[in-house]
Write a protein that holds these residues in place. Structure first.
Motif, PDB file in Angstrom:
ATOM      1  N   LEU A  42       0.826  -1.197   0.000  1.00 50.88           N
ATOM      2  CA  LEU A  42       0.000   0.000   0.000  1.00 50.88           C
ATOM      3  C   LEU A  42       0.867   1.257   0.000  1.00 50.88           C
ATOM      4  CD1 LEU A  42      -2.871   1.090   0.080  1.00 50.88           C
ATOM      5  CD2 LEU A  42      -2.755   0.985   2.573  1.00 50.88           C
ATOM      6  N   ASP A  43       1.942   1.261   0.766  1.00 55.07           N
ATOM      7  CA  ASP A  43       2.862   2.404   0.773  1.00 55.07           C
ATOM      8  C   ASP A  43       3.456   2.644  -0.611  1.00 55.07           C
ATOM      9  OD1 ASP A  43       2.443   2.915   3.439  1.00 55.07           O
ATOM     10  OD2 ASP A  43       4.251   1.863   4.117  1.00 55.07           O
ATOM     11  N   ALA A  44       3.867   1.558  -1.263  1.00 59.19           N
ATOM     12  CA  ALA A  44       4.449   1.692  -2.603  1.00 59.19           C
ATOM     13  C   ALA A  44       3.421   2.223  -3.598  1.00 59.19           C
ATOM     14  CB  ALA A  44       4.995   0.341  -3.069  1.00 59.19           C
ATOM     15  N   GLN A  45       2.179   1.798  -3.457  1.00 61.64           N
ATOM     16  CA  GLN A  45       1.132   2.278  -4.357  1.00 61.64           C
ATOM     17  C   GLN A  45       0.765   3.729  -4.074  1.00 61.64           C
ATOM     18  OE1 GLN A  45      -1.703  -0.814  -3.490  1.00 61.64           O
ATOM     19  NE2 GLN A  45      -1.187  -1.961  -5.347  1.00 61.64           N
ATOM     20  N   ILE A  46       0.776   4.112  -2.814  1.00 65.37           N
ATOM     21  CA  ILE A  46       0.455   5.497  -2.456  1.00 65.37           C
ATOM     22  C   ILE A  46       1.507   6.455  -2.998  1.00 65.37           C
ATOM     23  CG2 ILE A  46       0.336   7.093  -0.488  1.00 65.37           C
ATOM     24  CD1 ILE A  46      -1.155   4.862   1.024  1.00 65.37           C
ATOM     25  N   ILE A  47       2.762   6.030  -2.979  1.00 63.99           N
ATOM     26  CA  ILE A  47       3.841   6.886  -3.459  1.00 63.99           C
ATOM     27  C   ILE A  47       3.598   7.330  -4.899  1.00 63.99           C
ATOM     28  CG2 ILE A  47       6.284   6.864  -4.122  1.00 63.99           C
ATOM     29  CD1 ILE A  47       6.799   5.228  -1.572  1.00 63.99           C
ATOM     30  N   THR A  52       3.444   9.657 -12.507  1.00 63.66           N
ATOM     31  CA  THR A  52       3.724   8.503 -13.355  1.00 63.66           C
ATOM     32  C   THR A  52       4.825   7.683 -12.697  1.00 63.66           C
ATOM     33  OG1 THR A  52       3.174   9.809 -15.299  1.00 63.66           O
ATOM     34  CG2 THR A  52       4.423   7.776 -15.662  1.00 63.66           C
ATOM     35  N   PRO A  53       4.590   6.389 -12.493  1.00 65.89           N
ATOM     36  CA  PRO A  53       5.610   5.575 -11.822  1.00 65.89           C
ATOM     37  C   PRO A  53       6.878   5.463 -12.654  1.00 65.89           C
ATOM     38  CG  PRO A  53       3.521   4.387 -12.015  1.00 65.89           C
ATOM     39  CD  PRO A  53       3.391   5.633 -12.795  1.00 65.89           C
ATOM     40  N   GLU A  58       7.982   0.992 -10.179  1.00 63.78           N
ATOM     41  CA  GLU A  58       7.369  -0.246 -10.656  1.00 63.78           C
ATOM     42  C   GLU A  58       8.029  -1.461 -10.032  1.00 63.78           C
ATOM     43  OE1 GLU A  58       7.645   0.035 -14.887  1.00 63.78           O
ATOM     44  OE2 GLU A  58       6.034   1.519 -15.016  1.00 63.78           O
ATOM     45  N   ARG A  59       9.365  -1.434  -9.905  1.00 68.14           N
ATOM     46  CA  ARG A  59      10.074  -2.538  -9.258  1.00 68.14           C
ATOM     47  C   ARG A  59       9.682  -2.647  -7.780  1.00 68.14           C
ATOM     48  NH1 ARG A  59      16.161  -1.703 -10.403  1.00 68.14           N
ATOM     49  NH2 ARG A  59      15.534   0.186 -11.475  1.00 68.14           N
ATOM     50  N   ARG A  63       8.018  -5.960  -6.180  1.00 67.00           N
ATOM     51  CA  ARG A  63       8.619  -6.646  -5.027  1.00 67.00           C
ATOM     52  C   ARG A  63       7.635  -6.713  -3.868  1.00 67.00           C
ATOM     53  NH1 ARG A  63      13.600  -3.869  -6.436  1.00 67.00           N
ATOM     54  NH2 ARG A  63      12.916  -2.181  -5.081  1.00 67.00           N
ATOM     55  N   ALA A  64       6.903  -5.639  -3.653  1.00 65.91           N
ATOM     56  CA  ALA A  64       5.925  -5.624  -2.564  1.00 65.91           C
ATOM     57  C   ALA A  64       4.819  -6.642  -2.830  1.00 65.91           C
ATOM     58  CB  ALA A  64       5.346  -4.223  -2.398  1.00 65.91           C
ATOM     59  N   ARG A  65       4.367  -6.752  -4.083  1.00 68.78           N
ATOM     60  CA  ARG A  65       3.349  -7.760  -4.424  1.00 68.78           C
ATOM     61  C   ARG A  65       3.874  -9.167  -4.186  1.00 68.78           C
ATOM     62  NH1 ARG A  65       1.430  -4.750  -9.795  1.00 68.78           N
ATOM     63  NH2 ARG A  65      -0.205  -3.499  -8.874  1.00 68.78           N
ATOM     64  N   ARG A  66       5.127  -9.403  -4.552  1.00 68.61           N
ATOM     65  CA  ARG A  66       5.725 -10.723  -4.315  1.00 68.61           C
ATOM     66  C   ARG A  66       5.811 -11.028  -2.821  1.00 68.61           C
ATOM     67  NH1 ARG A  66      10.281  -9.322  -8.040  1.00 68.61           N
ATOM     68  NH2 ARG A  66       9.317  -9.428 -10.078  1.00 68.61           N
ATOM     69  N   ARG A  67       6.142 -10.012  -2.020  1.00 64.78           N
ATOM     70  CA  ARG A  67       6.212 -10.231  -0.564  1.00 64.78           C
ATOM     71  C   ARG A  67       4.827 -10.553   0.002  1.00 64.78           C
ATOM     72  NH1 ARG A  67      10.218  -6.082  -0.778  1.00 64.78           N
ATOM     73  NH2 ARG A  67       8.636  -4.501  -0.377  1.00 64.78           N
ATOM     74  N   VAL A  68       3.794  -9.902  -0.521  1.00 60.52           N
ATOM     75  CA  VAL A  68       2.433 -10.204  -0.069  1.00 60.52           C
ATOM     76  C   VAL A  68       2.079 -11.648  -0.416  1.00 60.52           C
ATOM     77  CG1 VAL A  68      -0.017  -9.708  -0.469  1.00 60.52           C
ATOM     78  CG2 VAL A  68       1.588  -7.832  -0.129  1.00 60.52           C
ATOM     79  N   LEU A  69       2.359 -12.044  -1.643  1.00 58.81           N
ATOM     80  CA  LEU A  69       2.056 -13.420  -2.048  1.00 58.81           C
ATOM     81  C   LEU A  69       2.848 -14.426  -1.220  1.00 58.81           C
ATOM     82  CD1 LEU A  69       1.876 -12.995  -5.929  1.00 58.81           C
ATOM     83  CD2 LEU A  69      -0.022 -13.373  -4.342  1.00 58.81           C
TER      84      LEU A  69
END
Length: 87
Positions: A42-47, A52-53, A58-59, A63-69
């Motif tokens: 969520l922090d990475a998405q809020i940033i 424009t990312p 994007e990396r 990485r955050a999505r992979r950590r969630v999974l």
């Protein structure tokens, strides 16, 4: 005029036996890796919400999505291992 203390007393009158049980606290502790990973995502998405990312952004999100999974996977595998079920 009502005193705010009387309202507070009424709200917290039953607080002693409304506390979470040890089992509930253990369940929260077991979920903490997932919660922390989701907060990082969520922090990475809020940033990047108002811009424009960049490639770095994007990396960071990937990485955050992979950590969630991975946290979800570890939680599920741990739960299966505790119940004795087959994976």
């Amino acid at each position: 005029m009502n005193n705010i203390v009387t309202v507070q007393d009424a709200v917290t009158a039953f607080a002693d036996f409304m506390e979470p049980t040890d089992a509930e606290l253990d369940a929260i502790d077991a979920e903490m890796p997932v919660i922390r990973a989701e907060m990082d995502l969520l922090d990475a998405q809020i940033i990047v919400i108002d811009r424009t990312p960049s490639e770095l952004d994007e990396r960071r999100i990937r990485r955050a999505r992979r950590r969630v999974l991975a946290a979800h996977r570890d939680q599920v595998n741990g739960a299966v291992g505790q119940t004795g079920g087959a994976a």
